[in-house]
Design a protein around this motif. Sequence first.
Motif, PDB file in Angstrom:
ATOM      1  N   UNK A   7       0.707  -1.178   0.019  1.00  0.00           N
ATOM      2  CA  UNK A   7      -0.023   0.091   0.072  1.00  0.00           C
ATOM      3  C   UNK A   7       0.762   1.374   0.064  1.00  0.00           C
ATOM      4  N   UNK A   8       0.906   2.013  -1.046  1.00  0.00           N
ATOM      5  CA  UNK A   8       1.691   3.116  -1.176  1.00  0.00           C
ATOM      6  C   UNK A   8       1.046   4.262  -0.438  1.00  0.00           C
ATOM      7  N   UNK A   9       1.709   5.083   0.291  1.00  0.00           N
ATOM      8  CA  UNK A   9       1.113   6.224   1.291  1.00  0.00           C
ATOM      9  C   UNK A   9       1.637   7.450   0.662  1.00  0.00           C
ATOM     10  N   UNK A  10       0.802   8.373   0.439  1.00  0.00           N
ATOM     11  CA  UNK A  10       1.404   9.694   0.094  1.00  0.00           C
ATOM     12  C   UNK A  10       0.436  10.701   0.398  1.00  0.00           C
ATOM     13  N   UNK A  11       0.806  11.865   0.616  1.00  0.00           N
ATOM     14  CA  UNK A  11       0.033  13.075   0.851  1.00  0.00           C
ATOM     15  C   UNK A  11       0.310  13.622   2.009  1.00  0.00           C
ATOM     16  N   UNK A  12      -0.588  14.292   2.807  1.00  0.00           N
ATOM     17  CA  UNK A  12      -0.436  14.852   4.120  1.00  0.00           C
ATOM     18  C   UNK A  12      -0.204  13.996   5.240  1.00  0.00           C
ATOM     19  N   UNK A  13       0.745  14.589   6.021  1.00  0.00           N
ATOM     20  CA  UNK A  13       1.224  14.010   6.939  1.00  0.00           C
ATOM     21  C   UNK A  13       0.650  14.123   8.457  1.00  0.00           C
ATOM     22  N   UNK A  14       0.405  13.376   9.223  1.00  0.00           N
ATOM     23  CA  UNK A  14      -0.206  13.497  10.613  1.00  0.00           C
ATOM     24  C   UNK A  14       0.768  12.894  11.540  1.00  0.00           C
ATOM     25  N   UNK A  15       0.441  13.579  12.855  1.00  0.00           N
ATOM     26  CA  UNK A  15       1.437  13.104  13.854  1.00  0.00           C
ATOM     27  C   UNK A  15       1.086  11.587  14.319  1.00  0.00           C
ATOM     28  N   UNK A  16      -0.041  10.913  14.201  1.00  0.00           N
ATOM     29  CA  UNK A  16      -0.628   9.694  14.379  1.00  0.00           C
ATOM     30  C   UNK A  16      -1.247   9.412  13.223  1.00  0.00           C
ATOM     31  N   UNK A  17      -1.162   8.181  12.764  1.00  0.00           N
ATOM     32  CA  UNK A  17      -1.959   7.782  11.647  1.00  0.00           C
ATOM     33  C   UNK A  17      -1.898   6.232  11.401  1.00  0.00           C
ATOM     34  N   UNK A  18      -2.874   5.614  11.343  1.00  0.00           N
ATOM     35  CA  UNK A  18      -2.968   4.169  11.285  1.00  0.00           C
ATOM     36  C   UNK A  18      -3.251   3.772  10.026  1.00  0.00           C
ATOM     37  N   UNK A  19      -2.800   2.590   9.508  1.00  0.00           N
ATOM     38  CA  UNK A  19      -3.013   2.081   8.103  1.00  0.00           C
ATOM     39  C   UNK A  19      -3.423   0.681   8.209  1.00  0.00           C
ATOM     40  N   UNK A  20      -4.480   0.191   7.678  1.00  0.00           N
ATOM     41  CA  UNK A  20      -5.000  -1.103   7.882  1.00  0.00           C
ATOM     42  C   UNK A  20      -5.238  -1.775   6.579  1.00  0.00           C
ATOM     43  N   UNK A  21      -5.229  -3.120   6.403  1.00  0.00           N
ATOM     44  CA  UNK A  21      -5.742  -3.899   5.378  1.00  0.00           C
ATOM     45  C   UNK A  21      -7.059  -4.509   5.934  1.00  0.00           C
ATOM     46  N   UNK A  22      -8.066  -4.248   4.899  1.00  0.00           N
ATOM     47  CA  UNK A  22      -9.612  -4.896   4.777  1.00  0.00           C
ATOM     48  C   UNK A  22      -9.857  -5.829   3.712  1.00  0.00           C
ATOM     49  N   UNK A  23     -10.653  -6.767   3.767  1.00  0.00           N
ATOM     50  CA  UNK A  23     -11.162  -7.597   2.630  1.00  0.00           C
ATOM     51  C   UNK A  23     -12.418  -7.971   2.514  1.00  0.00           C
ATOM     52  N   UNK A  24     -12.621  -8.132   1.289  1.00  0.00           N
ATOM     53  CA  UNK A  24     -14.037  -8.392   1.170  1.00  0.00           C
ATOM     54  C   UNK A  24     -14.215  -9.359   0.047  1.00  0.00           C
ATOM     55  N   UNK A  25     -14.867 -10.560   0.422  1.00  0.00           N
ATOM     56  CA  UNK A  25     -15.141 -11.698  -0.557  1.00  0.00           C
ATOM     57  C   UNK A  25     -16.611 -11.347  -1.106  1.00  0.00           C
ATOM     58  N   UNK A  26     -16.973 -12.116  -2.315  1.00  0.00           N
ATOM     59  CA  UNK A  26     -18.149 -11.972  -2.852  1.00  0.00           C
ATOM     60  C   UNK A  26     -19.232 -12.281  -2.117  1.00  0.00           C
TER      61      UNK A  26
END
Length: 126
Positions: A21-40
Motif C-alpha cells: 500500500x503506497x502512502x502519500x500526501x498529508x502527514x499526521x502526527x498519528x496515523x493508522x494504516x490497515x488492510x481490509x478484505x471483502x469476499x463476494x
Amino acid sequence: VQLQASGGGLVQPGGSLRLSCAVSGRRYMRYIVAWFRQAPGKEREFVAAVHWSGGSSTDYAESVKGRFTISRDNAKNTVNLQMNSLKPEDSALYYCAGGARVIVTSRTRDSAYDDWGQGTLVTVSS
C-alpha cells in the motif's frame, strides 16, 4: 492522504503473496494504516493494522494471526502485508485504509478509517 494498493494475484493454497500500500500526501502526527478484505457476498472485514506514524503496534484478525505479517517501510512510503500459508477462504478484494482518528478500540471497524485505496484482488485456488 492517498493510498494505492497493489500486489494481488492468483496463488495456490499454501502459497505466499505480498501486498503493498503506497502512502502519500498529508502527514499526521498519528496515523493508522490497515488492510481490509471483502469476499463476494460477504461484508468487508478487518485483516491487520499498523501505526504509520505515532507508534509501532500492530493488530491482526484472529483468522490471519501467525500467517500474515503487516509492516511499514517509511523509506519507501509503503505498508506491506506478507501473506503466507494462504487458504481458499483468503480469496477476496483487499483494500488498504488509513485514518488519523482511529483509536485502539475502533481500528478493526472500517467506519473508523477516512482514506481508502482501490482494491487488489487475491485469489487462492488450485
